[in-house]
Design a protein around this motif. Structure first.
Motif, PDB file in Angstrom:
ATOM      1  N   ASN A 138       1.121   5.594 -12.539  1.00 17.17           N
ATOM      2  CA  ASN A 138       1.089   5.934 -11.122  1.00 17.17           C
ATOM      3  C   ASN A 138       1.282   4.691 -10.265  1.00 17.17           C
ATOM      4  OD1 ASN A 138       0.543   8.716 -11.501  1.00 17.17           O
ATOM      5  ND2 ASN A 138      -1.612   8.246 -11.874  1.00 17.17           N
ATOM      6  N   MET A 139       1.905   4.885  -9.105  1.00 20.54           N
ATOM      7  CA  MET A 139       2.110   3.781  -8.182  1.00 20.54           C
ATOM      8  C   MET A 139       1.007   3.817  -7.132  1.00 20.54           C
ATOM      9  SD  MET A 139       4.128   1.249  -8.182  1.00 20.54           S
ATOM     10  CE  MET A 139       5.238   2.003  -9.373  1.00 20.54           C
ATOM     11  N   ALA A 140       0.034   2.924  -7.289  1.00 24.84           N
ATOM     12  CA  ALA A 140      -1.036   2.799  -6.302  1.00 24.84           C
ATOM     13  C   ALA A 140      -0.634   1.693  -5.319  1.00 24.84           C
ATOM     14  CB  ALA A 140      -2.369   2.512  -6.983  1.00 24.84           C
ATOM     15  N   SER A 141      -1.555   0.865  -4.903  1.00 22.96           N
ATOM     16  CA  SER A 141      -1.267  -0.200  -3.940  1.00 22.96           C
ATOM     17  C   SER A 141      -2.498  -1.083  -3.808  1.00 22.96           C
ATOM     18  CB  SER A 141      -0.928   0.407  -2.567  1.00 22.96           C
ATOM     19  OG  SER A 141      -0.931  -0.581  -1.545  1.00 22.96           O
ATOM     20  N   VAL A 142      -2.291  -2.330  -3.382  1.00 23.30           N
ATOM     21  CA  VAL A 142      -3.444  -3.168  -3.060  1.00 23.30           C
ATOM     22  C   VAL A 142      -4.281  -2.528  -1.966  1.00 23.30           C
ATOM     23  CG1 VAL A 142      -2.402  -5.344  -3.779  1.00 23.30           C
ATOM     24  CG2 VAL A 142      -2.078  -4.547  -1.433  1.00 23.30           C
ATOM     25  N   SER A 155      -4.190   3.888   2.875  1.00 23.84           N
ATOM     26  CA  SER A 155      -5.187   3.386   1.933  1.00 23.84           C
ATOM     27  C   SER A 155      -5.955   4.535   1.291  1.00 23.84           C
ATOM     28  CB  SER A 155      -6.166   2.453   2.658  1.00 23.84           C
ATOM     29  OG  SER A 155      -5.506   1.322   3.170  1.00 23.84           O
ATOM     30  N   MET A 156      -6.293   5.549   2.094  1.00 29.65           N
ATOM     31  CA  MET A 156      -6.963   6.736   1.566  1.00 29.65           C
ATOM     32  C   MET A 156      -6.152   7.359   0.439  1.00 29.65           C
ATOM     33  SD  MET A 156      -6.331  10.316   1.738  1.00 29.65           S
ATOM     34  CE  MET A 156      -5.222  10.360   3.118  1.00 29.65           C
ATOM     35  N   SER A 157      -4.863   7.520   0.684  1.00 37.75           N
ATOM     36  CA  SER A 157      -4.024   8.199  -0.301  1.00 37.75           C
ATOM     37  C   SER A 157      -3.895   7.392  -1.589  1.00 37.75           C
ATOM     38  CB  SER A 157      -2.647   8.502   0.303  1.00 37.75           C
ATOM     39  OG  SER A 157      -1.879   7.330   0.475  1.00 37.75           O
ATOM     40  N   ARG A 178      -1.983   8.004 -22.530  1.00 34.83           N
ATOM     41  CA  ARG A 178      -2.466   6.856 -21.755  1.00 34.83           C
ATOM     42  C   ARG A 178      -2.082   7.033 -20.285  1.00 34.83           C
ATOM     43  NH1 ARG A 178      -0.345   2.168 -22.350  1.00 34.83           N
ATOM     44  NH2 ARG A 178       1.597   2.710 -23.430  1.00 34.83           N
ATOM     45  N   CYS A 179      -2.932   6.538 -19.382  1.00 30.57           N
ATOM     46  CA  CYS A 179      -2.649   6.638 -17.952  1.00 30.57           C
ATOM     47  C   CYS A 179      -3.122   5.377 -17.250  1.00 30.57           C
ATOM     48  CB  CYS A 179      -3.340   7.860 -17.355  1.00 30.57           C
ATOM     49  SG  CYS A 179      -2.926   8.184 -15.613  1.00 30.57           S
ATOM     50  N   ASN A 180      -2.202   4.707 -16.578  1.00 35.11           N
ATOM     51  CA  ASN A 180      -2.499   3.483 -15.839  1.00 35.11           C
ATOM     52  C   ASN A 180      -1.846   3.541 -14.467  1.00 35.11           C
ATOM     53  OD1 ASN A 180      -3.822   1.805 -18.045  1.00 35.11           O
ATOM     54  ND2 ASN A 180      -1.861   2.276 -19.026  1.00 35.11           N
ATOM     55  N   CYS A 181      -2.162   2.573 -13.628  1.00 34.83           N
ATOM     56  CA  CYS A 181      -1.458   2.472 -12.347  1.00 34.83           C
ATOM     57  C   CYS A 181      -1.166   1.014 -12.018  1.00 34.83           C
ATOM     58  CB  CYS A 181      -2.228   3.143 -11.209  1.00 34.83           C
ATOM     59  SG  CYS A 181      -3.831   2.445 -10.805  1.00 34.83           S
ATOM     60  N   ILE A 182      -0.178   0.846 -11.175  1.00 32.36           N
ATOM     61  CA  ILE A 182       0.220  -0.463 -10.666  1.00 32.36           C
ATOM     62  C   ILE A 182      -0.148  -0.522  -9.188  1.00 32.36           C
ATOM     63  CG2 ILE A 182       2.219  -1.885 -10.035  1.00 32.36           C
ATOM     64  CD1 ILE A 182       3.595  -0.967 -12.561  1.00 32.36           C
ATOM     65  N   SER A 183      -0.678  -1.658  -8.759  1.00 31.01           N
ATOM     66  CA  SER A 183      -1.013  -1.850  -7.347  1.00 31.01           C
ATOM     67  C   SER A 183      -0.220  -3.029  -6.785  1.00 31.01           C
ATOM     68  CB  SER A 183      -2.514  -2.099  -7.169  1.00 31.01           C
ATOM     69  OG  SER A 183      -3.236  -0.890  -7.280  1.00 31.01           O
ATOM     70  N   PRO A 184       0.964  -2.760  -6.249  1.00 37.71           N
ATOM     71  CA  PRO A 184       1.742  -3.844  -5.647  1.00 37.71           C
ATOM     72  C   PRO A 184       1.205  -4.230  -4.270  1.00 37.71           C
ATOM     73  CG  PRO A 184       3.116  -1.932  -6.243  1.00 37.71           C
ATOM     74  CD  PRO A 184       1.694  -1.495  -6.226  1.00 37.71           C
ATOM     75  N   ALA A 185       1.487  -5.458  -3.894  1.00 33.48           N
ATOM     76  CA  ALA A 185       1.390  -5.835  -2.483  1.00 33.48           C
ATOM     77  C   ALA A 185       2.754  -5.504  -1.870  1.00 33.48           C
ATOM     78  CB  ALA A 185       1.038  -7.310  -2.343  1.00 33.48           C
ATOM     79  N   ARG A 186       3.145  -6.190  -0.832  1.00 31.84           N
ATOM     80  CA  ARG A 186       4.397  -5.825  -0.151  1.00 31.84           C
ATOM     81  C   ARG A 186       5.600  -6.161  -1.024  1.00 31.84           C
ATOM     82  NH1 ARG A 186       3.085  -7.630   4.409  1.00 31.84           N
ATOM     83  NH2 ARG A 186       2.562  -5.638   5.367  1.00 31.84           N
ATOM     84  N   TYR A 246      -3.276  -2.341 -12.489  1.00 31.81           N
ATOM     85  CA  TYR A 246      -2.665  -3.664 -12.591  1.00 31.81           C
ATOM     86  C   TYR A 246      -2.169  -4.127 -11.223  1.00 31.81           C
ATOM     87  CZ  TYR A 246      -2.525  -4.546 -17.617  1.00 31.81           C
ATOM     88  OH  TYR A 246      -2.854  -4.847 -18.913  1.00 31.81           O
ATOM     89  N   PRO A 247      -2.799  -5.153 -10.632  1.00 29.85           N
ATOM     90  CA  PRO A 247      -2.250  -5.712  -9.397  1.00 29.85           C
ATOM     91  C   PRO A 247      -1.010  -6.542  -9.688  1.00 29.85           C
ATOM     92  CG  PRO A 247      -4.139  -7.016 -10.104  1.00 29.85           C
ATOM     93  CD  PRO A 247      -4.019  -5.851 -11.067  1.00 29.85           C
ATOM     94  N   ILE A 248      -0.026  -6.432  -8.828  1.00 30.54           N
ATOM     95  CA  ILE A 248       1.163  -7.298  -8.884  1.00 30.54           C
ATOM     96  C   ILE A 248       1.459  -7.635  -7.442  1.00 30.54           C
ATOM     97  CG2 ILE A 248       2.644  -5.231  -9.131  1.00 30.54           C
ATOM     98  CD1 ILE A 248       4.639  -7.142 -10.637  1.00 30.54           C
ATOM     99  N   ASP A 249       0.859  -8.748  -6.976  1.00 34.51           N
ATOM    100  CA  ASP A 249       0.689  -8.933  -5.542  1.00 34.51           C
ATOM    101  C   ASP A 249       0.906 -10.351  -5.021  1.00 34.51           C
ATOM    102  OD1 ASP A 249      -1.517 -10.258  -6.529  1.00 34.51           O
ATOM    103  OD2 ASP A 249      -2.985  -8.845  -5.735  1.00 34.51           O
ATOM    104  N   GLY A 250       1.484 -11.231  -5.845  1.00 33.75           N
ATOM    105  CA  GLY A 250       1.729 -12.578  -5.362  1.00 33.75           C
ATOM    106  C   GLY A 250       0.476 -13.312  -4.934  1.00 33.75           C
ATOM    107  N   GLY A 251      -0.662 -12.952  -5.536  1.00 33.52           N
ATOM    108  CA  GLY A 251      -1.932 -13.611  -5.201  1.00 33.52           C
ATOM    109  C   GLY A 251      -2.651 -13.004  -4.019  1.00 33.52           C
ATOM    110  N   PHE A 252      -2.138 -11.888  -3.492  1.00 36.27           N
ATOM    111  CA  PHE A 252      -2.708 -11.320  -2.262  1.00 36.27           C
ATOM    112  C   PHE A 252      -4.175 -11.010  -2.387  1.00 36.27           C
ATOM    113  CE2 PHE A 252      -3.897  -7.655   0.294  1.00 36.27           C
ATOM    114  CZ  PHE A 252      -3.507  -8.034   1.549  1.00 36.27           C
TER     115      PHE A 252
END
Length: 256
Positions: A138-142, A155-157, A178-186, A246-252
């Motif tokens: 799933n595509m989450a977010s920071v 953010s709620m969603s 298996r089920c995971n999500c990614i949390s990108p920054a911008r 998993y955050p992928i956020d450039g250190g955000f």
């Protein structure tokens, strides 16, 4: 020589929101790794072009928030062999605080980002249970875990997407899923360019620099960088990973 654990030969991958942006980059990366690709997207013209650009890909027009359309799409996918990998990338954004977010905007965010993810996951998991295996990403977010200004409903969603990820990982682990999500920054996608053109005409470069500077690493991410993490999480290389964000956020998140 043994095959790479990052290869996806023999796997059927469904990518929602696959006609553009991050979803499209993921679909391309998965196809290059050997997966059979089915794109689901609400934009028929973009969908047709995206599917044509990926060898062997199939495109199914689908509004993920509409139960009947999701059921019809996955019925067709089931007839073609079912789902081994699902990437939930379809979604919309919104700018607003608690007081400035109107009910219609709130409902739209919930309908597409939350209900849409639920409907697609439900349809895919039914097929994965039969196979006794599967991977959901799933595509989450920071925004799900960090306080962001003017992102109340968004953010709620994404917080809901994160919670659904954890629950699904727990409930279906015994079925080999298996089920995971990614949390990108911008991430720099066409959405960002279009947003700047609409709201900052003539000042796009200045605003782009501001957005890039908001990431400690000094730039926005690229869809291709997100796709490489997605490939890891949906391949056998990550067979010991489930219930993770998993955050992928450039250190955000940690370096602000």
């Amino acid at each position: 020589m043994p095959s790479s654990p990052f290869r996806l030969e023999g796997k059927s991958a469904v990518v929602t929101g696959g006609a553009s942006g991050i979803g499209n980059a993921i679909a391309i990366a998965f196809a290059e790794a050997g997966a059979r690709i089915t794109l689901l997207d609400i934009n028929p013209a973009q969908l047709e072009a995206a599917a044509a650009a990926i060898p062997g890909a199939n495109g199914i027009p689908c509004d993920v928030s509409e139960p009947e359309q999701v059921q019809q799409a996955f019925a067709a996918i089931g007839e073609a062999g079912g789902t081994d990998i699902l990437v939930n990338s379809a979604g919309v954004s919104h700018i607003g605080t608690l007081l400035s977010t109107d009910v219609a905007s709130f409902d739209r965010l919930f309908r597409i980002n939350v209900k849409g993810s639920y409907l697609v996951m439900q349809a895919a998991v039914a097929q994965m249970v039969e196979k006794k295996s599967g991977v959901i990403l799933n595509m989450a977010s920071v925004a799900a875990t960090a306080g962001l200004s003017d992102r109340f409903a968004y953010s709620m969603s994404k917080g809901a997407v994160l919670s659904m990820t954890l629950s699904t990982a727990k409930d279906y682990l015994q079925h080999g899923i298996r089920c995971n999500c990614i949390s990108p920054a911008r991430v720099h996608t066409p959405f960002v360019d279009n947003f700047l053109a609409r709201n900052y005409a003539g000042k796009e470069a200045e605003q782009m620099a501001r957005l890039a500077a908001a990431q400690p690493i000094g730039r926005m991410g690229t869809p291709q960088e997100i796709a490489l993490l997605a490939l890891y999480l949906c391949s056998d290389a990550s067979s010991f990973v489930t219930g993770a964000d998993y955050p992928i956020d450039g250190g955000f998140f940690n370096l602000r």
